[in-house]
Design a protein around this motif. Structure first.
Motif, mmCIF file in Angstrom:
data_model
loop_
_atom_site.group_PDB
_atom_site.id
_atom_site.type_symbol
_atom_site.label_atom_id
_atom_site.label_comp_id
_atom_site.label_asym_id
_atom_site.label_seq_id
_atom_site.Cartn_x
_atom_site.Cartn_y
_atom_site.Cartn_z
ATOM 1 N N PRO A 141 0.806 -1.229 0.000
ATOM 2 C CA PRO A 141 0.000 0.000 0.000
ATOM 3 C C PRO A 141 0.840 1.281 0.000
ATOM 4 O O PRO A 141 0.399 2.295 -0.533
ATOM 5 N N CYS A 142 2.048 1.224 0.557
ATOM 6 C CA CYS A 142 2.890 2.427 0.587
ATOM 7 C C CYS A 142 3.306 2.862 -0.815
ATOM 8 O O CYS A 142 3.684 4.020 -1.025
ATOM 9 N N ASP A 143 3.222 1.966 -1.787
ATOM 10 C CA ASP A 143 3.631 2.262 -3.162
ATOM 11 C C ASP A 143 2.466 2.636 -4.071
ATOM 12 O O ASP A 143 2.644 2.795 -5.274
ATOM 13 N N LYS A 144 1.284 2.762 -3.500
ATOM 14 C CA LYS A 144 0.124 3.194 -4.279
ATOM 15 C C LYS A 144 -0.087 4.685 -4.039
ATOM 16 O O LYS A 144 -0.085 5.144 -2.901
ATOM 17 N N ARG A 145 -0.291 5.415 -5.115
ATOM 18 C CA ARG A 145 -0.472 6.858 -4.985
ATOM 19 C C ARG A 145 -1.936 7.237 -4.815
ATOM 20 O O ARG A 145 -2.844 6.478 -5.138
ATOM 21 N N ARG A 146 -2.130 8.437 -4.328
ATOM 22 C CA ARG A 146 -3.462 9.028 -4.237
ATOM 23 C C ARG A 146 -3.891 9.495 -5.630
ATOM 24 O O ARG A 146 -3.129 9.406 -6.586
ATOM 25 N N SER A 147 -5.069 10.044 -5.713
ATOM 26 C CA SER A 147 -5.502 10.590 -6.997
ATOM 27 C C SER A 147 -4.727 11.884 -7.282
ATOM 28 O O SER A 147 -4.320 12.600 -6.358
ATOM 29 N N ILE A 148 -4.529 12.148 -8.542
ATOM 30 C CA ILE A 148 -3.819 13.361 -8.943
ATOM 31 C C ILE A 148 -4.591 14.599 -8.494
ATOM 32 O O ILE A 148 -3.993 15.589 -8.067
ATOM 33 N N SER A 149 -5.909 14.545 -8.521
ATOM 34 C CA SER A 149 -6.692 15.703 -8.064
ATOM 35 C C SER A 149 -6.430 15.992 -6.583
ATOM 36 O O SER A 149 -6.408 17.161 -6.181
ATOM 37 N N ASP A 150 -6.214 14.974 -5.758
ATOM 38 C CA ASP A 150 -5.831 15.193 -4.354
ATOM 39 C C ASP A 150 -4.460 15.860 -4.280
ATOM 40 O O ASP A 150 -4.247 16.785 -3.510
ATOM 41 N N TYR A 151 -3.525 15.364 -5.069
ATOM 42 C CA TYR A 151 -2.172 15.926 -5.073
ATOM 43 C C TYR A 151 -2.162 17.366 -5.559
ATOM 44 O O TYR A 151 -1.394 18.182 -5.061
ATOM 45 N N GLN A 152 -2.980 17.677 -6.552
ATOM 46 C CA GLN A 152 -3.003 19.040 -7.085
ATOM 47 C C GLN A 152 -3.417 20.041 -6.016
ATOM 48 O O GLN A 152 -2.976 21.185 -6.040
ATOM 49 N N PHE A 153 -4.238 19.592 -5.084
ATOM 50 C CA PHE A 153 -4.624 20.463 -3.971
ATOM 51 C C PHE A 153 -3.457 20.633 -2.999
ATOM 52 O O PHE A 153 -3.200 21.728 -2.507
ATOM 53 N N LEU A 154 -2.738 19.547 -2.704
ATOM 54 C CA LEU A 154 -1.629 19.582 -1.743
ATOM 55 C C LEU A 154 -0.366 20.236 -2.307
ATOM 56 O O LEU A 154 0.397 20.877 -1.580
ATOM 57 N N PHE A 155 -0.143 20.041 -3.620
ATOM 58 C CA PHE A 155 1.074 20.527 -4.293
ATOM 59 C C PHE A 155 0.682 21.316 -5.542
ATOM 60 O O PHE A 155 0.913 20.874 -6.670
ATOM 61 N N PRO A 156 0.085 22.492 -5.374
ATOM 62 C CA PRO A 156 -0.489 23.225 -6.509
ATOM 63 C C PRO A 156 0.487 23.608 -7.621
ATOM 64 O O PRO A 156 0.065 23.728 -8.773
ATOM 65 N N ALA A 157 1.766 23.802 -7.316
ATOM 66 C CA ALA A 157 2.704 24.255 -8.349
ATOM 67 C C ALA A 157 3.506 23.124 -8.973
ATOM 68 O O ALA A 157 4.352 23.374 -9.830
ATOM 69 N N ILE A 158 3.265 21.877 -8.582
ATOM 70 C CA ILE A 158 3.914 20.759 -9.269
ATOM 71 C C ILE A 158 3.126 20.484 -10.541
ATOM 72 O O ILE A 158 1.899 20.482 -10.556
ATOM 73 N N ASP A 159 3.838 20.243 -11.619
ATOM 74 C CA ASP A 159 3.224 19.960 -12.923
ATOM 75 C C ASP A 159 2.890 18.463 -13.008
ATOM 76 O O ASP A 159 3.783 17.620 -13.024
ATOM 77 N N PHE A 160 1.615 18.152 -13.062
ATOM 78 C CA PHE A 160 1.140 16.769 -13.172
ATOM 79 C C PHE A 160 0.628 16.458 -14.579
ATOM 80 O O PHE A 160 0.006 15.418 -14.799
ATOM 81 N N SER A 161 0.883 17.328 -15.531
ATOM 82 C CA SER A 161 0.288 17.207 -16.860
ATOM 83 C C SER A 161 0.729 15.965 -17.636
ATOM 84 O O SER A 161 0.044 15.558 -18.580
ATOM 85 N N LEU A 162 1.850 15.356 -17.275
ATOM 86 C CA LEU A 162 2.312 14.164 -17.991
ATOM 87 C C LEU A 162 1.722 12.867 -17.433
ATOM 88 O O LEU A 162 2.003 11.792 -17.950
ATOM 89 N N ILE A 163 0.910 12.984 -16.400
ATOM 90 C CA ILE A 163 0.243 11.804 -15.827
ATOM 91 C C ILE A 163 -1.151 11.732 -16.421
ATOM 92 O O ILE A 163 -1.947 12.664 -16.292
ATOM 93 N N GLU A 164 -1.433 10.620 -17.085
ATOM 94 C CA GLU A 164 -2.659 10.506 -17.877
ATOM 95 C C GLU A 164 -3.908 10.180 -17.080
ATOM 96 O O GLU A 164 -5.006 10.550 -17.467
ATOM 97 N N SER A 165 -3.779 9.460 -15.977
ATOM 98 C CA SER A 165 -4.953 9.016 -15.236
ATOM 99 C C SER A 165 -4.981 9.628 -13.837
ATOM 100 O O SER A 165 -3.955 9.655 -13.144
#
Length: 186
Positions: A141-165
């Motif tokens: 479970p430690c190697d499973k990520r959260r949803s990108i939408s959750d991360y975008q809230f926590l890390f607003p200036a990181i570019d997630f555009s190359l992640i498709e799902s």
């Protein structure tokens, strides 16, 4: 390559230097060092940094800044896992975030209950998250990520555009990547 004294095919001024940084200590690492089975604990889903992990981040940040290396970094690539993004923004993020309408934080205050102040995106290299930039996929479970939408809230200036799902479609609950599959993914 031959390390002789002759001329190089690639002059150093035309080369890029890549620095690889491992994340600070994660909560999963503490028990995992005692028993490998601990990595199966669902409480370690997308494990975050421990206080020692944050201290390691702070120490590396001081070194990167005092050595002048910080001025030479053009881009930071990170895995889309909480502990790796915490490490990346903690080491390479800007100084002292203040709430402004024209500046987005790299990390919001107390992201994932970290107890840390917000980290500024001013005067730092761009940060990009890459899906395949992970050590292993599956089962733990430690190697499973959260949803990108959750991360975008926590890390607003990181570019997630190359992640498709938005969801982690690479992590499988019942199949752990083999070393050969990891090597093929790199």
């Amino acid at each position: 390559m031959d390390s002789g004294a002759g001329p190089s095919l690639f002059p150093l001024h035309r080369c890029k230097t890549i620095h690889l940084v491992r994340h600070g200590q994660g909560i999963h690492n503490v028990d995992g060092e005692k028993s490998y089975k601990s990595y199966m604990n669902p409480e370690y889903f997308d494990a975050q940094l421990t206080p020692l992990g944050w201290q390691q981040v702070d120490n590396l940040r001081k070194h990167v800044r005092s050595s002048g290396l910080y001025k030479k970094i053009d881009l930071v690539i990170t895995s889309p896992l909480l502990r790796t993004m915490q490490t990346a923004v903690g080491v390479f993020g800007g100084e002292g975030y203040t709430d402004r309408f024209d500046v987005v934080p790299l990390m919001v205050a107390n992201a994932a209950d970290s107890g840390r102040a917000a980290i500024s995106s001013l005067d730092c290299p761009p940060l990009i998250a890459l899906e395949l930039c992970r050590e292993h996929l599956g089962v733990h479970p430690c190697d499973k990520r959260r949803s990108i939408s959750d991360y975008q809230f926590l890390f607003p200036a990181i570019d997630f555009s190359l992640i498709e799902s938005d969801e982690d479609i690479l992590w499988k609950a019942n199949v752990r990547e083999t070393k050969e599959e990891v090597a093929a993914r790199d």
